[in-house]
Design a protein around this motif. Structure first.
Motif, short mmCIF file in Angstrom:
data_model
loop_
_atom_site.label_atom_id
_atom_site.label_comp_id
_atom_site.label_asym_id
_atom_site.label_seq_id
_atom_site.Cartn_x
_atom_site.Cartn_y
_atom_site.Cartn_z
N SER A 42 5.60 42.20 18.85
CA SER A 42 6.10 43.12 17.83
C SER A 42 5.00 43.54 16.87
N GLY A 45 3.80 46.87 17.33
CA GLY A 45 4.85 47.87 17.18
C GLY A 45 4.38 49.27 16.80
N ILE A 280 10.22 49.17 20.31
CA ILE A 280 9.46 47.93 20.34
C ILE A 280 10.06 46.95 21.35
N VAL A 291 13.40 40.55 18.79
CA VAL A 291 12.36 41.30 18.08
C VAL A 291 12.63 41.27 16.59
N LEU A 295 9.73 40.45 13.15
CA LEU A 295 9.02 41.68 12.80
C LEU A 295 8.04 41.39 11.67
#
Length: 339
Positions: A42, A45, A280, A291, A295
């Motif tokens: 992530s 991302g 993502i 996810v 984050l």
């Protein structure tokens, strides 16, 4: 319709068709090609968002993502010229390549920040029952990490800087990868583990250990960076400028969606949250709920924590992992982000 009218229309039609078919190849050829090395995490991302939402194309770039499985592989690929850009965590190996003039930091990636549960200290149930209840109490304990020189190694180092011990006061157990770390943890071969959020939460949910705290709360630091080769900056500067502009657009969008808190300090869903989360999740091949749990924080303007980068270099030098002659600021070119 007269013959002249028909002829004129036919000619105009041929001209229009010719222009249409000629335009597409010209547009395609006008895109500068670039490759970027990333991990399926992530923390990558903003790169995934910039690619999926066409921000690179909008800047005139045709960007290919090259997926790697470890942080050290990415700077090696940039140094060798296999990819043009890289974005990943900062390690001793990264700084060694930078010291040789092979790579240069140009912008920030993710960082451990207060209130963002990204990297956790987790104690086994036995160690917790024996009194290991806080990160400050890790001195003298056996701690599983991936490798010597890794981001986990540095996190132990800066925790020690805060609480008055060094990495020599703990026993780091390098096990190469997270699954082996988890196995050693569950098998009682170590007292604690430094783990990504998703792994730490799973261990706690399974009743295998206790989360002691989060690195972002204890020792905020610059976890990752965007970088390229000095030669790329010298010979393809317009491409670097385009890449960073697209990256910053995605960073700002990511930050607005995932990093905003309300007046109570709780994270809130910002604009485009669900759509960006899907991008993502697809790129990392993880479920959206997984996810969401990990984050990381990103600076919306791609600004680096320069003081921490300097501290990282000094730490690795003290560990004998990086050339003592390296000046941290010599491996950063922050002109692309105005820092």
């Amino acid at each position: 319709m007269t013959f002249a009218s028909w002829t004129r229309r036919a000619v105009l039609g041929v001209v229009a068709a010719t222009l249409a078919t000629a335009t597409l190849p010209v547009q395609a050829q006008s895109l500068d090609k670039a490759t970027v090395g990333v991990l399926a995490l992530s923390s990558s991302g903003p790169i995934f968002i910039a690619k999926a939402k066409g921000y690179f194309e909008r800047e005139g770039l045709d960007v290919t993502l090259s997926m790697f499985t470890s942080a050290q592989q990415v700077p090696v690929a940039v140094a060798s010229g296999d990819v043009d850009f890289g974005v990943t965590g900062l390690t001793a190996g990264f700084y060694n390549l930078a010291a040789k003039g092979a790579i240069t930091m140009i912008a920030a990636q993710s960082r451990d920040e207060p209130g963002f549960p990204l990297s956790a200290y987790v104690a086994t149930n036995a160690a917790h029952a024996a009194g290991l209840t806080k990160p400050s109490e890790l001195k003298g304990k056996r701690i599983a990490i991936t490798t010597i020189g890794s981001t986990f190694h540095y996190m132990i180092g800066i925790l020690g800087q805060k609480y008055g011990f060094t990495v020599k006061d703990v026993t780091m157990v390098p096990l190469q990868d997270v699954p082996k770390m988890v196995a050693a943890f569950k098998g009682g071969q170590v007292d604690a583990i430094l783990a990504p959020s998703t792994v730490a939460r799973q261990l706690a949910a399974d009743g295998a250990g206790q989360i002691l705290g989060w690195a972002g709360d204890e020792t905020p630091w610059q976890l990752g960076a965007l970088f390229t080769g000095p030669k790329t900056i010298q010979t393809r500067r317009p491409v670097v400028e385009k890449f960073v502009r697209a990256y910053k657009t995605a960073l700002a969008e990511y930050h607005a969606a995932f990093n905003v808190k309300d007046s109570s300090g709780a994270l809130v869903k910002g604009p485009g949250y669900d759509a960006l989360l899907t991008i993502i999740a697809d790129a990392t091949k993880q479920k959206p709920e997984i996810v969401t749990a990990g984050l990381p924080y990103v600076d919306p303007n791609a600004k680096l924590l320069i003081d921490d980068v300097v501290n990282q270099v000094k730490f690795w030098q003290s560990e004998g992992q990086v050339d003592k002659a390296l000046d941290a600021k010599s491996i950063m070119d922050l002109s692309f982000i105005g820092q």
